[in-house]
Enzyme design. Structure first.
Site, PDB file in Angstrom:
ATOM      1  CE  LYS A   1      -0.450   0.406   5.115  1.00 51.36           C
ATOM      2  NZ  LYS A   1      -1.243   0.332   6.083  1.00 51.36           N
TER       3      LYS A   1
ATOM      4  CE1 TYR B   1      12.585  31.965   3.845  1.00 49.01           C
ATOM      5  CE2 TYR B   1      12.501  29.602   3.889  1.00 49.01           C
ATOM      6  CZ  TYR B   1      12.378  30.941   3.180  1.00 49.01           C
ATOM      7  OH  TYR B   1      12.418  30.823   1.698  1.00 49.01           O
TER       8      TYR B   1
END
Length: 416
Positions: A52, A288
């Protein structure tokens, strides 16, 4: 690792391009090794390989082919759409899909011989789809033994097995399996796992009393299988089939055990190359927020992988291996890049060979591990590999060749 890698299709199979700027290199030989290891632990039970979420980010179709070559008996996915992708690729092995919505296309699933996990309400539309197609649906009934997600509760179970028996008598379904999902198998000392297995045994007894004859009982996930030998009755964990996911990809489901401890080989290497190197003084802020400031003159390397590529933005100090040494990521992870502090000044000169050097965030062997990045981000290794984004090409290799890795497949799964 040899940086010569297969090109993406539609280039001719024999053609090769310069190294990809960034890639998730998936070693299919490692996947097959892991399958053989897990099959040995599960025998004589069957092994369902869970592919999956695009095989936990590794590529569902190439991985499905590899696990079947190595002896997996069946494939497991969450959604019917994932199962249909495998069928469209020509994969004919048994496939079980177990997580559905009211919009799931059960007709398409049954037309492609996909087995269906049924927790309750799904039985009616599955039976209706079987009637419309004139086929018998192969279903696995799921009992919720304590995880609290899908699966019929103990109170709902008698009604579900009665309805399934009625549908089976009408030729609309055949109950081939009964299963559950374990909540805390990654902590083998906890008693809840034994309680869940006891509830599963009771559910199977009730189903048989209602006239059902399921051939497959399955509960064990990766940690369940890998810890089964330590249980008083390993057979009560292994049962008739196991469903393994993260261990297929060479990752440990236990916080205190490495892949090497478990004889597993990590299959994915997330790598790129250093795209800038520069000297900075003490007091230089990085990225940042400027939440990292250098405390001495040093050299910074820029690595072009960021949170758009799947590197966790909350990761702090994640390891990056460059030229045989491992350094910390510093500052905030940006969308497209991270910064690595090389720990000393004067390393930007060409003779140090850092510009263009391979930078590996995680992989096998001497490389950092996905678990180290998970620790840096406060998450689990399952998430680290699964979140690697489609912007990062998957390049497939097939074990060590002379001088490094030999190409196995293009990113679309076609032979190289």
């Amino acid at each position: 690792m040899n940086r010569a890698e297969p090109v993406l299709s539609p280039a001719p199979a024999a053609a090769f391009a310069p190294p990809a700027e960034r890639s998730a290199v998936v070693d299919l030989a490692a996947v097959r090794h892991n399958v053989r290891r897990l099959r040995g632990l599960a025998a004589p039970a069957r092994l369902m390989a869970v592919v999956k979420a695009d095989a936990y980010g590794h590529g569902a179709v190439p991985v499905a082919r590899a696990v079947l070559e190595a002896g997996a008996d069946a494939l497991g996915v969450a959604h019917v759409g994932e199962a249909l992708e495998l069928r469209a690729a020509g994969i004919t092995a048994p496939v079980l899909a177990w997580l559905h919505t009211v919009d799931t296309d059960f007709r398409a699933a049954l037309a492609q011989d996909v087995e269906i996990g049924v927790s309750g309400w799904e039985l009616t539309p599955v039976a209706e789809a079987a009637r419309a197609l004139g086929v018998t649906a192969r279903v696995h009934l799921k009992i919720d033994t304590g995880l609290g997600r899908n699966g019929a509760t103990e109170q709902q179970w008698p009604r579900l097995v009665a309805a399934a028996a009625e549908a089976e008598a009408a030729g609309l379904v055949r109950v081939v399996g009964i299963f559950t999902h374990l909540a805390v198998a990654d902590d083998p000392a906890r008693p809840e796992t034994g309680e869940q297995l006891a509830r599963l045994r009771a559910a199977v007894d009730a189903a048989r009393a209602a006239g059902l004859r399921p051939a497959l009982r399955h509960a064990a996930n990766s940690p369940g299988l890998l810890s089964a030998a330590g249980r008083e009755r390993p057979d009560e964990m292994v049962l008739d089939m196991v469903r393994v996911g993260v261990s297929l990809y060479g990752l440990s489901p236990f916080p205190d055990r490495t892949p090497e401890d478990l004889d597993l080989v990590p299959a994915m290497t997330l790598r790129t190359t250093v795209n800038a190197v520069k000297e900075v003084p003490a007091g230089q802020g990085v990225s940042y927020g400027l939440n990292y400031v250098t405390d001495r003159p040093t050299t910074l390397a820029l690595v072009p992988l960021g949170y758009a590529d799947g590197v966790p933005r909350v990761g702090t100090g994640g390891p990056v291996r460059i030229n045989g040494r491992t350094y910390p990521e510093v500052g905030r992870v940006a969308m497209d890049q991270i910064v690595v502090d090389l720990g000393a000044p004067g390393l930007s000169a060409p003779e140090h060979g850092l510009l263009g050097a391979e930078a590996v965030l995680f992989g096998a062997g001497q490389n950092p591990s996905a678990t180290e990045w998970a620790d840096a981000a406060g998450t689990i290794n399952y998430e680290i590999v699964t979140r690697v984004s489609p912007r990062v090409p998957r390049l497939y290799v097939d074990g060590p060749g002379e001088g490094g890795q030999r190409p196995a497949e293009h990113a679309d799964g076609e032979p190289a």
